[in-house]
Design a protein around this motif. Structure first.
Motif, PDB file in Angstrom:
ATOM      1  N   LEU A  23      54.088  66.464  31.159  1.00  0.00           N
ATOM      2  CA  LEU A  23      54.203  66.732  32.519  1.00  0.00           C
ATOM      3  C   LEU A  23      53.137  65.675  33.244  1.00  0.00           C
ATOM      4  CD1 LEU A  23      55.154  70.271  33.434  1.00  0.00           C
ATOM      5  CD2 LEU A  23      56.496  68.103  33.748  1.00  0.00           C
ATOM      6  N   GLY A  24      51.885  65.623  32.613  1.00  0.00           N
ATOM      7  CA  GLY A  24      50.861  64.986  33.427  1.00  0.00           C
ATOM      8  C   GLY A  24      51.040  63.664  33.798  1.00  0.00           C
ATOM      9  N   PRO A  25      51.582  62.597  33.162  1.00  0.00           N
ATOM     10  CA  PRO A  25      52.168  61.381  33.896  1.00  0.00           C
ATOM     11  C   PRO A  25      53.198  61.399  34.971  1.00  0.00           C
ATOM     12  CG  PRO A  25      51.977  61.143  31.264  1.00  0.00           C
ATOM     13  CD  PRO A  25      51.959  62.716  31.636  1.00  0.00           C
ATOM     14  N   ILE A  26      54.131  62.176  34.667  1.00  0.00           N
ATOM     15  CA  ILE A  26      55.161  62.359  35.847  1.00  0.00           C
ATOM     16  C   ILE A  26      54.414  62.956  37.017  1.00  0.00           C
ATOM     17  CG2 ILE A  26      57.191  63.491  36.471  1.00  0.00           C
ATOM     18  CD1 ILE A  26      57.940  63.378  33.388  1.00  0.00           C
ATOM     19  N   LEU A  27      53.726  64.005  36.953  1.00  0.00           N
ATOM     20  CA  LEU A  27      53.044  64.556  38.011  1.00  0.00           C
ATOM     21  C   LEU A  27      51.958  63.841  38.823  1.00  0.00           C
ATOM     22  CD1 LEU A  27      52.587  68.123  36.798  1.00  0.00           C
ATOM     23  CD2 LEU A  27      54.205  67.465  38.368  1.00  0.00           C
ATOM     24  N   PHE A  28      51.358  63.090  38.023  1.00  0.00           N
ATOM     25  CA  PHE A  28      50.352  61.866  38.481  1.00  0.00           C
ATOM     26  C   PHE A  28      51.206  60.808  39.311  1.00  0.00           C
ATOM     27  CE2 PHE A  28      47.773  58.240  38.503  1.00  0.00           C
ATOM     28  CZ  PHE A  28      46.530  58.947  39.084  1.00  0.00           C
ATOM     29  N   VAL A  29      52.143  60.201  38.728  1.00  0.00           N
ATOM     30  CA  VAL A  29      52.968  59.409  39.620  1.00  0.00           C
ATOM     31  C   VAL A  29      53.647  60.032  40.820  1.00  0.00           C
ATOM     32  CG1 VAL A  29      55.229  57.877  39.452  1.00  0.00           C
ATOM     33  CG2 VAL A  29      53.718  58.004  37.704  1.00  0.00           C
ATOM     34  N   LEU A  30      54.008  61.208  40.955  1.00  0.00           N
ATOM     35  CA  LEU A  30      54.401  61.884  42.145  1.00  0.00           C
ATOM     36  C   LEU A  30      53.293  62.254  43.057  1.00  0.00           C
ATOM     37  CD1 LEU A  30      57.113  64.483  40.709  1.00  0.00           C
ATOM     38  CD2 LEU A  30      57.586  62.253  41.945  1.00  0.00           C
ATOM     39  N   TYR A  31      52.198  62.504  42.672  1.00  0.00           N
ATOM     40  CA  TYR A  31      50.982  62.957  43.204  1.00  0.00           C
ATOM     41  C   TYR A  31      50.494  61.609  43.934  1.00  0.00           C
ATOM     42  CZ  TYR A  31      46.636  65.432  44.351  1.00  0.00           C
ATOM     43  OH  TYR A  31      45.591  65.900  44.589  1.00  0.00           O
ATOM     44  N   THR A  32      50.609  60.404  43.289  1.00  0.00           N
ATOM     45  CA  THR A  32      49.867  59.221  44.062  1.00  0.00           C
ATOM     46  C   THR A  32      50.844  58.295  44.783  1.00  0.00           C
ATOM     47  OG1 THR A  32      50.298  58.241  41.655  1.00  0.00           O
ATOM     48  CG2 THR A  32      48.082  59.223  42.306  1.00  0.00           C
ATOM     49  N   GLN A  48      51.215  49.878  40.119  1.00  0.00           N
ATOM     50  CA  GLN A  48      50.668  51.061  39.125  1.00  0.00           C
ATOM     51  C   GLN A  48      50.996  51.154  37.901  1.00  0.00           C
ATOM     52  OE1 GLN A  48      51.716  53.909  42.232  1.00  0.00           O
ATOM     53  NE2 GLN A  48      49.471  54.258  42.643  1.00  0.00           N
ATOM     54  N   TYR A  49      50.273  51.506  37.034  1.00  0.00           N
ATOM     55  CA  TYR A  49      50.471  51.698  35.632  1.00  0.00           C
ATOM     56  C   TYR A  49      49.697  52.589  35.145  1.00  0.00           C
ATOM     57  CZ  TYR A  49      51.026  50.983  30.545  1.00  0.00           C
ATOM     58  OH  TYR A  49      51.441  51.264  29.230  1.00  0.00           O
ATOM     59  N   ALA A  50      50.082  53.780  34.816  1.00  0.00           N
ATOM     60  CA  ALA A  50      49.324  55.068  34.181  1.00  0.00           C
ATOM     61  C   ALA A  50      48.424  55.364  35.678  1.00  0.00           C
ATOM     62  CB  ALA A  50      48.507  54.890  33.013  1.00  0.00           C
ATOM     63  N   ASP A  51      47.024  55.173  35.363  1.00  0.00           N
ATOM     64  CA  ASP A  51      46.214  55.648  36.537  1.00  0.00           C
ATOM     65  C   ASP A  51      45.385  54.302  36.910  1.00  0.00           C
ATOM     66  OD1 ASP A  51      44.326  55.033  34.365  1.00  0.00           O
ATOM     67  OD2 ASP A  51      43.025  56.908  34.944  1.00  0.00           O
ATOM     68  N   ASP A  52      46.027  53.095  36.713  1.00  0.00           N
ATOM     69  CA  ASP A  52      45.627  51.801  37.071  1.00  0.00           C
ATOM     70  C   ASP A  52      46.244  51.467  38.502  1.00  0.00           C
ATOM     71  OD1 ASP A  52      43.844  49.472  36.879  1.00  0.00           O
ATOM     72  OD2 ASP A  52      45.641  48.535  36.331  1.00  0.00           O
ATOM     73  N   THR A  53      45.584  51.026  39.570  1.00  0.00           N
ATOM     74  CA  THR A  53      46.439  50.584  40.423  1.00  0.00           C
ATOM     75  C   THR A  53      45.934  49.165  40.820  1.00  0.00           C
ATOM     76  OG1 THR A  53      46.446  52.617  41.489  1.00  0.00           O
ATOM     77  CG2 THR A  53      46.572  50.897  43.126  1.00  0.00           C
ATOM     78  N   GLN A  54      46.936  48.250  40.866  1.00  0.00           N
ATOM     79  CA  GLN A  54      46.491  46.736  41.173  1.00  0.00           C
ATOM     80  C   GLN A  54      46.968  46.682  42.579  1.00  0.00           C
ATOM     81  OE1 GLN A  54      48.589  44.889  38.138  1.00  0.00           O
ATOM     82  NE2 GLN A  54      46.975  45.120  36.563  1.00  0.00           N
ATOM     83  N   ILE A  55      46.359  45.887  43.583  1.00  0.00           N
ATOM     84  CA  ILE A  55      46.820  45.755  44.948  1.00  0.00           C
ATOM     85  C   ILE A  55      46.878  44.109  44.970  1.00  0.00           C
ATOM     86  CG2 ILE A  55      46.126  45.852  47.327  1.00  0.00           C
ATOM     87  CD1 ILE A  55      44.769  48.452  46.644  1.00  0.00           C
ATOM     88  N   TYR A  56      47.627  43.552  45.397  1.00  0.00           N
ATOM     89  CA  TYR A  56      47.815  41.949  45.546  1.00  0.00           C
ATOM     90  C   TYR A  56      48.634  41.490  46.797  1.00  0.00           C
ATOM     91  CZ  TYR A  56      52.183  42.899  43.474  1.00  0.00           C
ATOM     92  OH  TYR A  56      53.640  42.879  43.210  1.00  0.00           O
ATOM     93  N   GLY A  57      48.344  40.257  47.247  1.00  0.00           N
ATOM     94  CA  GLY A  57      48.956  39.590  48.328  1.00  0.00           C
ATOM     95  C   GLY A  57      48.595  38.068  48.234  1.00  0.00           C
ATOM     96  N   CYS A  58      49.322  37.569  49.045  1.00  0.00           N
ATOM     97  CA  CYS A  58      49.245  35.932  48.959  1.00  0.00           C
ATOM     98  C   CYS A  58      49.154  35.452  50.426  1.00  0.00           C
ATOM     99  CB  CYS A  58      50.661  35.457  48.260  1.00  0.00           C
ATOM    100  SG  CYS A  58      51.934  35.771  49.179  1.00  0.00           S
ATOM    101  N   CYS A  59      48.565  34.346  50.485  1.00  0.00           N
ATOM    102  CA  CYS A  59      48.312  33.745  51.843  1.00  0.00           C
ATOM    103  C   CYS A  59      47.971  32.087  51.424  1.00  0.00           C
ATOM    104  CB  CYS A  59      47.221  34.191  52.213  1.00  0.00           C
ATOM    105  SG  CYS A  59      45.711  33.884  51.577  1.00  0.00           S
ATOM    106  N   HIS A  60      48.183  31.302  52.543  1.00  0.00           N
ATOM    107  CA  HIS A  60      47.836  29.816  52.469  1.00  0.00           C
ATOM    108  C   HIS A  60      46.094  29.806  52.279  1.00  0.00           C
ATOM    109  CE1 HIS A  60      51.836  28.533  53.483  1.00  0.00           C
ATOM    110  NE2 HIS A  60      51.990  29.395  54.175  1.00  0.00           N
TER     111      HIS A  60
END
Length: 134
Positions: A23-32, A48-60
């Protein structure tokens, strides 16, 4: 739990689930799940992958300093959300990089991100935990 005929001591937990629980991974995804919406409110994207979060964007190129500022504000908001939900962002493990062709590198801001009083400099490469090593 019994291991080699020796029974482990019983412990009561107030928060979380035991390590190794299915249940750990499922609950973590719901929690976050709120992190995704929070990042999107800043006009950025998230993966997101497991407990890793990648934030990204693009611009000129001429908007790169603004994007860098948006990242800083977004990550600070994510850190506050995490703190209020009994999670901790490890600023020392936070990395960021610019993905640009070599001919555009001179247009990038030299500013560094500051996250929880930790300075995060741009890197040439970062590890993508979603990709398996071969």
């Amino acid at each position: 739990m019994t291991h080699h005929g020796v029974e482990s001591a019983t412990t009561t937990t107030q928060f979380g689930v035991p390590q190794g629980s299915v249940l750990g991974p499922i609950l973590f995804v719901l929690y976050t799940a709120d992190v995704v919406r929070l990042v999107q409110l800043h006009g950025l994207n998230v993966h997101q992958y497991a407990d890793d979060t990648q934030i990204y964007g693009c611009c000129h190129p001429h908007n790169s300093a603004s994007l860098c500022g948006d990242f800083g504000i977004c990550v600070e908001d994510v850190a506050r959300w995490m703190c209020s939900n009994r999670l901790q962002l490890n600023a020392r493990k936070t990395e960021f990089m610019w993905c640009v062709p070599p001919r555009r590198r001179h247009q990038l801001p030299v500013d560094q991100l500051t996250i929880q009083s930790t300075t995060v400099a741009s890197r040439e490469s970062v590890r993508d935990l979603n990709k398996r090593s071969k």
